[in-house]
Design an enzyme around this catalytic site. Structure first.
Site, PDB file in Angstrom:
ATOM      1  N   ASP A  22       0.855  -1.188   0.000  1.00  0.00           N
ATOM      2  CA  ASP A  22       0.000   0.000   0.000  1.00  0.00           C
ATOM      3  C   ASP A  22       0.892   1.239   0.000  1.00  0.00           C
ATOM      4  OD1 ASP A  22      -2.067   1.793   0.318  1.00  0.00           O
ATOM      5  OD2 ASP A  22      -2.152   1.538   2.507  1.00  0.00           O
ATOM      6  N   ASP A  26      -4.443   3.609   2.706  1.00  0.00           N
ATOM      7  CA  ASP A  26      -5.836   3.157   2.909  1.00  0.00           C
ATOM      8  C   ASP A  26      -5.910   1.695   3.351  1.00  0.00           C
ATOM      9  OD1 ASP A  26      -5.199   1.819   0.594  1.00  0.00           O
ATOM     10  OD2 ASP A  26      -6.860   2.609  -0.603  1.00  0.00           O
ATOM     11  N   ASP A  30      -1.693  -1.330  -3.765  1.00  0.00           N
ATOM     12  CA  ASP A  30      -2.080  -0.602  -4.977  1.00  0.00           C
ATOM     13  C   ASP A  30      -1.012  -0.724  -6.069  1.00  0.00           C
ATOM     14  OD1 ASP A  30      -0.136   1.240  -3.973  1.00  0.00           O
ATOM     15  OD2 ASP A  30      -1.706   2.226  -2.785  1.00  0.00           O
ATOM     16  N   ASP A  99      -5.364 -11.126 -15.117  1.00  0.00           N
ATOM     17  CA  ASP A  99      -6.325 -12.173 -14.810  1.00  0.00           C
ATOM     18  C   ASP A  99      -7.561 -11.943 -15.660  1.00  0.00           C
ATOM     19  OD1 ASP A  99      -7.501 -14.299 -13.163  1.00  0.00           O
ATOM     20  OD2 ASP A  99      -6.069 -13.628 -11.648  1.00  0.00           O
ATOM     21  N   ASP A 199      -9.240 -17.508 -15.549  1.00  0.00           N
ATOM     22  CA  ASP A 199      -9.917 -18.033 -14.362  1.00  0.00           C
ATOM     23  C   ASP A 199     -10.914 -19.140 -14.742  1.00  0.00           C
ATOM     24  OD1 ASP A 199     -10.342 -17.384 -11.434  1.00  0.00           O
ATOM     25  OD2 ASP A 199     -12.408 -17.143 -12.121  1.00  0.00           O
ATOM     26  N   GLU A 252      -6.620 -21.644 -15.597  1.00  0.00           N
ATOM     27  CA  GLU A 252      -6.905 -22.327 -14.337  1.00  0.00           C
ATOM     28  C   GLU A 252      -7.991 -23.344 -14.663  1.00  0.00           C
ATOM     29  OE1 GLU A 252      -8.410 -21.493  -9.794  1.00  0.00           O
ATOM     30  OE2 GLU A 252      -9.527 -20.747 -11.508  1.00  0.00           O
ATOM     31  N   HIS A 321      -3.242 -17.495  -4.553  1.00  0.00           N
ATOM     32  CA  HIS A 321      -4.079 -16.731  -3.619  1.00  0.00           C
ATOM     33  C   HIS A 321      -5.253 -17.531  -3.061  1.00  0.00           C
ATOM     34  CE1 HIS A 321      -6.016 -16.747  -7.456  1.00  0.00           C
ATOM     35  NE2 HIS A 321      -7.126 -16.306  -6.905  1.00  0.00           N
ATOM     36  N   ASP A 322      -5.422 -18.769  -3.517  1.00  0.00           N
ATOM     37  CA  ASP A 322      -6.525 -19.605  -3.029  1.00  0.00           C
ATOM     38  C   ASP A 322      -6.034 -20.713  -2.095  1.00  0.00           C
ATOM     39  OD1 ASP A 322      -8.437 -18.287  -4.604  1.00  0.00           O
ATOM     40  OD2 ASP A 322      -8.187 -19.675  -6.284  1.00  0.00           O
TER      41      ASP A 322
END
Ligand code: ISL
Length: 542
Positions: A22, A26, A30, A99, A199, A252, A321-322
């Site tokens: 970041d 926030d 980013d 993605d 995806d 994927e 990330h899963d």
């Protein structure tokens, strides 16, 4: 083999932008944060960055629910930031891959809003059906627990969602949908991206909406997994769009076998360039990922070997990330964290195929240290927790399952240094930072020659210089629960790779010139230290 493509030469680094860096306080990572660290990715040896979604999205599923495919979510910055990222990356010769989430959109996408009106030309962009016999249109179940249909008061019908109810599935029987997707792809390729991670790409086409055979998971999936309609779509995307650009695709693919997987990425068929399969990630589970059992390294090795043999080129990964963190799952995140993380690195980069590293993997980040559901942000984990509770499973067991399996394990912010919030943000992080950041962080590893990160760097360099590791044939030698042994051969050169998954010393009947080890040693004497991995060069003719 034919002349290799650039995406076969390079190592991919996956960035989950929310949790990367970041810069505006926030609490959400980013694009300027990504730009800040490009130089260090270059130094690590990364040649391709895959960005998880940065498009506009209500974030029901952290960006995998897109409401506008041509704009950047303000949390991540602006389109100018994106353009700057593309040009900075190009300057460093790093390719950017986006993605592409096209099985579904967000229910807040303009198409879906319009589609709610039965008279709208957009109605047919999604899959709407009336109920059947006073119930749902069919008995399918969702990837995220529960059924796949949501009733819409406005039009008096249900729409299909294989994922959350805020992720309505697009209707690929409507040619207009594919045209839209092709234009979106051209938009990004024209901007300079070098391809797409696609995806859940093998579920696009639904052959029928009949009831499915009742199963413990994904009832109905026989009607949409890897259907001929999906193959046709993939061939068309290549013909109409991808073949006109210097780019690649990695799909994927869920619930694929080596056979169905091969069909999706066999070069001669002109569909995807490579696929992510899941079978090796399922070797520590019973039936569903929420029921984990002890990790069996032998099974893991056998599955890896099977896929290495089945496909000519694979997308190799141990994290994304899963998935929970690999060192906590396949290694040892206690005493042997460093050794086991390095062993997994050596293994990953010694397989045939393109290696994918997930942010934080290169410093051996571990699973989260949360203590309750209140700290979890992932919608899937909350859905599943609610579902388990509805089955009266005791809270303690539900939490145990969430703790080991939740996708938030991978999503805690990247640990940059030992300042508050690990240097990820000056604000309040959107998801808790693991308290072990004081000990495990990028800054502390960058200049330490013995760090996990330094080993990644060394291994990436080693692979880059070894045609045999990149392109040699793969042959599994011995796969036990303790040691995974395989050979890579090209021309006269034969490399033998041994990876120990044991906390104890292990005898290994192998010899050869030691090229690399995750321990500091000069030669190999037939004994592997705990979680040791070595690459040996066999003398010609042996
Ligand atoms: O988590 C999983 C594997 O263990 C899967 O069930 C996962 O949901 C599946 O692989 C699809 O994942 C992709 O599409 C989802 C999104 O939530 C995931 O983040 C994405 O990787 C829906 O878009």
């Amino acid at each position: 083999m034919d002349m290799p493509d650039w995406w076969q030469e390079r190592v991919v680094y996956q960035i989950y932008p929310r949790s990367f860096q970041d810069t505006d306080g926030d609490g959400i990572g980013d694009i300027p944060g990504i730009i800040r660290h490009l130089g260090s990715l270059k130094e690590l040896g990364v040649g391709i960055v895959w960005l998880s979604p940065v498009y506009c999205s209500p974030n029901d599923d952290n960006g995998y629910d897109i409401s506008d495919y041509r704009s950047i979510h303000p949390d991540f910055g602006t389109m100018d930031d994106m353009d700057r990222l593309l040009s900075e990356a190009a300057r460093l010769d790093i390719r950017i891959v986006m993605d592409l989430v096209i099985n579904h959109t967000s229910d807040e996408h303009e198409w879906f809003r319009k589609s709610r009106d039965p008279q709208s030309p957009y109605r047919n962009y999604y899959i709407w059906r009336p109920g059947k016999d006073g119930g749902l249109p069919n008995n399918w179940t969702s990837f995220f627990a529960g059924n796949c249909w949501e009733f819409d008061d406005r039009s008096g019908e249900y729409y299909l969602h294989l994922f959350s109810k805020k992720q309505p599935d697009l209707n690929y029987r409507n040619p207009a949908v594919l045209e839209e997707v092709e234009n979106i792809m051209r938009f990004w390729l024209d901007k300079g991206v070098s391809g797409f991670r696609c995806d859940v790409i093998n579920v696009l086409y639904k052959s029928s909406l009949e009831d499915g055979k009742k199963k413990l998971i994904l009832t109905g999936s026989e009607h949409y997994l890897s259907q001929e309609g999906t193959h046709e779509i993939l061939r068309r995307l290549r013909r109409d769009v991808l073949s006109h650009y210097d780019c690649f695709t990695v799909g994927e693919t869920v619930f694929v076998t080596p056979g169905t997987g091969r069909d999706l990425c066999d070069k001669s068929r002109g569909e995807l360039d490579m696929i992510f399969s899941f079978e090796h990630m399922e070797t520590d589970q019973w039936i569903v990922k929420w029921l984990k059992h002890r990790f069996h390294a032998g099974k893991f090795g056998k599955v890896l070997a099977r896929w290495q043999n089945a496909l000519t080129w694979t997308a190799n990964y141990f994290e994304n990330h899963d998935q929970p963190r690999s060192v906590s799952r396949f290694g040892d995140d206690g005493v042997f964290r460093s050794e086991s993380a390095k062993m997994l690195c050596l293994l990953l980069l010694s397989l045939r195929g393109t290696p994918y590293i997930f942010q934080g993997q290169e410093i051996g980040m571990t699973n989260f240290d949360f203590t309750s559901m209140d700290e979890i942000r992932d919608m899937e984990s909350h859905n599943v927790y609610r579902y388990f509770r509805s089955l009266h499973i005791p809270k303690r067991l539900c939490w145990r399952s969430i703790r080991t399996t939740s996708r938030d394990n991978a999503r805690t912010p990247v640990q940059w240094n030992s300042t508050p919030n690990a240097g990820f943000t000056t604000g309040t992080p959107w998801l808790g930072v693991n308290k072990n950041y004081i000990k495990i962080n990028m800054e502390q590893q960058r200049d330490d020659p013995n760090s996990i990160r330094s080993f990644y760097r060394r291994m990436i360099t080693f692979r880059a210089g070894s045609e045999t590791l990149k392109y040699g044939d793969f042959r599994a030698r011995k796969t036990t629960n303790r040691i995974f042994t395989f050979e890579r051969t090209l021309g006269d050169e034969k490399l033998m790779v041994l990876c120990s998954f044991s906390r104890h010393k292990q005898k290994a009947a192998a010899s050869g010139r030691l090229l690399l080890s995750n321990y500091d040693r000069r030669d190999f004497n037939g004994i592997l230290a705990p979680y040791e991995a070595v690459i040996l060069q066999k003398e010609a003719g042996i």
